[in-house]
Design an enzyme around this catalytic site. Structure first.
Site, PDB file in Angstrom:
ATOM      1  N   ASP A   1       2.779 -14.009   1.579  1.00  0.00           N
ATOM      2  CA  ASP A   1       2.497 -12.597   1.876  1.00  0.00           C
ATOM      3  C   ASP A   1       3.226 -12.208   3.168  1.00  0.00           C
ATOM      4  OD1 ASP A   1       1.448 -10.153   1.172  1.00  0.00           O
ATOM      5  OD2 ASP A   1      -0.560 -10.551   1.957  1.00  0.00           O
TER       6      ASP A   1
ATOM      7  N   THR B   1       0.830  -1.201   0.000  1.00  0.00           N
ATOM      8  CA  THR B   1       0.000   0.000   0.000  1.00  0.00           C
ATOM      9  C   THR B   1       0.866   1.254   0.000  1.00  0.00           C
ATOM     10  OG1 THR B   1      -1.363  -1.269   1.529  1.00  0.00           O
ATOM     11  CG2 THR B   1      -2.023   0.991   1.115  1.00  0.00           C
TER      12      THR B   1
ATOM     13  N   HIS C   1      -4.253 -13.619  -3.269  1.00  0.00           N
ATOM     14  CA  HIS C   1      -5.280 -13.562  -2.208  1.00  0.00           C
ATOM     15  C   HIS C   1      -6.602 -14.182  -2.689  1.00  0.00           C
ATOM     16  CE1 HIS C   1      -2.291 -10.829  -0.751  1.00  0.00           C
ATOM     17  NE2 HIS C   1      -2.761  -9.754  -1.340  1.00  0.00           N
TER      18      HIS C   1
HETATM   19 ZN    ZN Z   1      -1.822  -7.942  -1.282  1.00  0.00          ZN
END
Ligand code: ZN
Length: 388
Positions: A284, A98, A223
């Site tokens: 992740d 992000t 995901h």
């Molecule tokens: Zn991600």
């Protein structure tokens, strides 16, 4: 250093029975039912009762740290070398997330090179969640051509309130830039796609491949085990020729809210007839696992762990009855092939000497070789990160 590993059952990942394996320098030099070689520089390893597999390839790790969605104090820490090696992971692909403001590609590349110096094989994605893509050189294509570690772009976020809400044209343009950069530098040029939990699901990807000349295999959505409906959308995507990735880092709240364990998602897709070459798991690792309330406000935060990859692999076999060689392929051959990583993901003559030796009885990791170097022995790290 020359290692001769004797007597283990080889899963390359296809089962090849009992084989001896000769490692020399960074490479696998020979594989045969019986190899005899003596010399003062040859280290013999008796591996009766063990299984040998390729070193694990983790296609998404925020190894430089990620997160920050709850303010500066929620930025996650960097990954350390032995977090990977103790979990059998010998190849990692790093990404920003992000935050591409306080996190930078310079920092990501430096961390990738540091982990390489310590023994891992590392690659990175340029870009981040948002489009237009942040790059080092000013161009996605140039980043891939000029910077050895960059193999594609990602994670580009779609179907998520944290994405830049990209249009079909924007995503197609950046994918073509990555594709051309990959072609000209002998890399995959793959676009790693972070798929959020909005109802949009993979609609944008389908629109891109319908409205452009780009093939589905250029995109690598992750995901996809977020919920059952997204998992089914993922199966649809594989029918269009794409691949899908399942995230192994999780927490109880995610599972309570309908997330499918990565191992369960893998088993489900195999039962639905999806080819293992289109299915992968990744950790992740070092991502934040943000928990939002129904108004979209952050209410909790945890950190993803790279060792969740190994636990999900084991769960796939123990709990979901996925055949051993398919569980291994999902964390070695499949991601290596999707990302076009040369000499990775297989135990094969001429390939890099990345190996995991585990107990046949409980799949406990005994030894890990990364680029021909013994990193883990008897389940303990014998090579540690510089600050570990
Ligand atoms: Zn991600």
């Amino acid at each position: 250093m020359i290692y001769l590993i004797k007597g283990a059952d080889l899963y390359a990942p296809q089962p090849l029975g009992q084989q001896d394996i000769l490692l020399s320098g960074h490479k696998i030099l020979n594989i045969a039912p019986s190899i005899e070689i003596i010399g003062k520089d040859v280290v013999h390893i008796e591996a009766d009762g063990c299984l040998i597999t390729p070193g694990f390839v983790d296609s998404l790790v925020h190894f430089g740290g990620g997160g920050g969605e709850g303010g500066f104090h929620t930025r996650t820490p960097e990954m350390q070398l032995t977090e990977a090696t103790l979990a059998g992971v010998t190849t990692v692909i790093g990404a920003l997330g992000t935050d591409a403001t306080t996190r930078s590609h310079a920092d990501l590349l430096a961390k990738a090179r540091g982990l390489s110096n310590e023994g891992l094989s590392t690659y990175c994605y340029t870009g981040s969640y948002q489009l237009p893509a942040r790059t080092v050189t000013g161009s996605v294509t140039d980043d891939l051509i000029l910077i050895d570690k960059f193999i594609g772009i990602g994670e580009v976020a779609i179907a998520d309130h944290r994405s830049s809400q990209p249009s079909v044209n924007e995503l197609a343009r950046v994918a073509s830039e990555s594709r051309v950069g990959g072609m000209l530098s002998g890399k995959g040029g793959i676009v790693s796609i972070h798929v959020g939990d909005s109802d949009e699901q993979l609609r944008l990807l389908h629109q891109v491949i319908e409205q452009s000349d780009l093939p589905a295999r250029q995109f690598y959505p992750t995901h996809m085990n977020r919920n059952k409906s997204l998992l089914d959308a993922g199966i649809n995507w594989t029918k269009a020729g794409g691949s899908i990735d399942f995230t192994t880092s999780t927490n109880q709240q995610f599972l309570d809210q309908g997330e499918i364990p990565a191992a369960g998602a893998l088993a489900y897709c195999l039962k639905q007839g999806v080819n293992i070459s289109q299915l992968t798991m990744s950790s992740d690792g070092n991502a934040s696992l943000p928990v939002f309330d129904d108004k979209g406000d952050l209410v909790g935060l945890e950190v993803g762990r790279i060792n969740s990859l190994y636990h999900s692999f084991k769960q796939a076999i123990d709990h979901y009855q996925v055949p051993f060689e398919l569980a291994i392929a999902s964390i070695s051959t499949s991601p290596a092939d999707i990302l076009k990583l040369q000499n990775k993901g297989r135990v094969q003559v001429g390939y890099d000497a990345d190996l995991v030796i585990m107990s046949k009885t409980d799949l406990a990791i005994d030894k890990v070789f990364a680029m021909g170097r013994l990193m883990v022995d008897k389940g303990q790290a014998v090579v540690k990160g510089t600050f570990e």
